[in-house]
Enzyme design. Structure first.
Site, PDB file in Angstrom:
ATOM      1  N   HIS A  15      -0.589   1.967   5.350  1.00 34.68           N
ATOM      2  CA  HIS A  15       0.425   2.329   4.350  1.00 34.68           C
ATOM      3  C   HIS A  15       0.400   3.821   4.016  1.00 34.68           C
ATOM      4  O   HIS A  15       1.389   4.365   3.546  1.00 34.68           O
ATOM      5  CB  HIS A  15       0.298   1.464   3.084  1.00 34.68           C
ATOM      6  CG  HIS A  15      -0.880   1.748   2.214  1.00 34.68           C
ATOM      7  ND1 HIS A  15      -1.999   0.939   2.167  1.00 34.68           N
ATOM      8  CD2 HIS A  15      -1.115   2.738   1.318  1.00 34.68           C
ATOM      9  CE1 HIS A  15      -2.856   1.416   1.273  1.00 34.68           C
ATOM     10  NE2 HIS A  15      -2.345   2.512   0.746  1.00 34.68           N
ATOM     11  N   ASP A  46      -2.619  -3.688   7.643  1.00 34.56           N
ATOM     12  CA  ASP A  46      -2.701  -2.414   6.923  1.00 34.56           C
ATOM     13  C   ASP A  46      -3.788  -1.506   7.500  1.00 34.56           C
ATOM     14  O   ASP A  46      -4.459  -0.777   6.770  1.00 34.56           O
ATOM     15  CB  ASP A  46      -2.932  -2.628   5.429  1.00 34.56           C
ATOM     16  CG  ASP A  46      -2.617  -1.373   4.609  1.00 34.56           C
ATOM     17  OD1 ASP A  46      -1.833  -0.533   5.095  1.00 34.56           O
ATOM     18  OD2 ASP A  46      -3.167  -1.227   3.501  1.00 34.56           O
ATOM     19  N   SER A  54      -7.601   4.867  -0.710  1.00 41.70           N
ATOM     20  CA  SER A  54      -7.069   4.014   0.358  1.00 41.70           C
ATOM     21  C   SER A  54      -7.552   4.481   1.726  1.00 41.70           C
ATOM     22  O   SER A  54      -7.456   5.664   2.051  1.00 41.70           O
ATOM     23  CB  SER A  54      -5.540   4.039   0.353  1.00 41.70           C
ATOM     24  OG  SER A  54      -5.012   3.220  -0.633  1.00 41.70           O
TER      25      SER A  54
END
Length: 242
Positions: free
Chosen positions: A80, A117, A192
Site C-alpha cells: 500500500h 499487502d 508500515s
C-alpha cells in the site's frame, strides 16, 4: 498504515465499594534496573537492516519502512506504500530507500502483491544492507516480547516495545481479509512495511495496520502480516521478477 475504525466503547464504572491499593516501592530495589538485555541486543541487531522507503509519484508522496530480506539486496515493504505513491498519476513513481546511516539509493520495484499487502524492492549491491533473520514458521507465541522497528513520522531507526497480543487474528484490511499477528507495540504512520521482531532479533511479521477509535490515533492494537506469509509471497515475487 491501514486503519481499522472502532466505535468508542461505553465508559467503565468503578463500584463505590471498590478499594484501590498502591504497592510500596522496595527501597532495596535498584533504581537503574534498565530494560531487559535481550531487547537491547535485539534492537542493536535489527536496526542496521531496517530502511526508510519513499515513493514519489509527482503529486503524491508515500513514506514507510522496509527491511533487507537477503544478501541480494531485496527489501520487503508494504504494497500500500507503493500504491499510494503511484496514485500521484505522473508516470512511474520514483522509489528511494534510505539506509540507517543516511545513504540513499534508487530502488527498483521487483513486484507487488496487493492481496497480501507485500511488495519487494531491490537496491544496488553497493547498499550492502544487512539481511534480518526470519523466525521459524509457527514459532510466535502470545505474550512474548516484541519490537516494532521503522520510521514513524519520518523518524528513522525508531524502536517501540510490546508483546504479542494474539496470533492468527482475522482482520479486514482494505478489500481483503488477513490473518495477522496482533501486538500492543506502538505502531504509527511510517511504520508500515517495517519488521515486528522477537527478543532474538528474528522477524515475526511486517507491520501493516492499527485499530483506532473514531480515528483518534493508536489505541495499542496493531497488526503485522505473519512472516510465513511474507516469506512465501516474497519468494514468489523474487522468482518471477528476479
Amino acid at each position: 498504515l491501514f486503519f481499522l475504525m472502532m466505535r468508542r466503547p461505553p465508559r467503565s464504572t468503578l463500584f463505590p465499594s471498590t478499594t484501590l491499593f498502591r504497592s510500596v516501592p522496595d527501597p532495596t530495589a535498584s533504581a537503574s534496573a534498565g530494560p531487559p538485555p535481550d531487547l537491547v541486543a535485539a534492537a542493536a541487531q535489527v536496526v542496521p537492516g531496517v530502511v526508510s522507503v519513499v515513493v514519489d509519484g509527482g503529486s503524491r508522496t508515500a513514506t514507510g519502512s522496509g527491511f533487507a530480506l537477503d544478501d541480494q539486496q531485496h527489501v520487503v515493504t508494504n504494497d500500500h506504500i507503493v500504491a499510494r505513491g503511484e496514485a500521484g498519476g505522473r508516470g512511474p513513481a520514483a522509489v528511494t530507500v534510505e539506509a540507517p546511516d543516511g545513504r540513499q539509493f534508487a530502488a527498483e520495484v521487483v513486484g507487488r502483491d496487493p492481496g497480501s499487502d507485500i511488495a519487494v524492492l531491490r537496491v544496488p549491491p553497493s547498499a550492502n544492507l544487512a539481511p534480518l533473520p526470519l523466525a521459524k514458521p509457527g514459532a510466535t507465541r502470545v505474550g512474548e516480547p516484541v519490537l516494532a522497528v521503522g520510521s514513524p513520522l519520518g523518524l528513522s531507526g525508531t524502536v517501540t516495545a510490546g508483546i504479542v497480543s494474539a496470533v492468527d487474528r482475522e482482520v479486514r484490511l482494505g478489500n481483503n481479509r488477513h490473518t495477522a499477528v496482533q501486538t500492543d507495540a506502538s505502531i504509527n504512520p511510517g511504520n508500515s512495511g517495517g519488521p515486528l521482531v522477537n527478543a532474538r532479533g528474528e522477524v515475526i511479521g511486517v507491520n501493516t495496520a492499527i485499530a483506532t477509535i473514531d480515528g483518534n490515533g493508536s489505541i495499542g492494537i496493531g497488526f503485522a502480516i505473519p512472516i510465513e506469509q511474507v516469506q512465501q509471497v516474497a519468494d514468489t515475487i523474487i522468482g518471477k521478477g528476479g
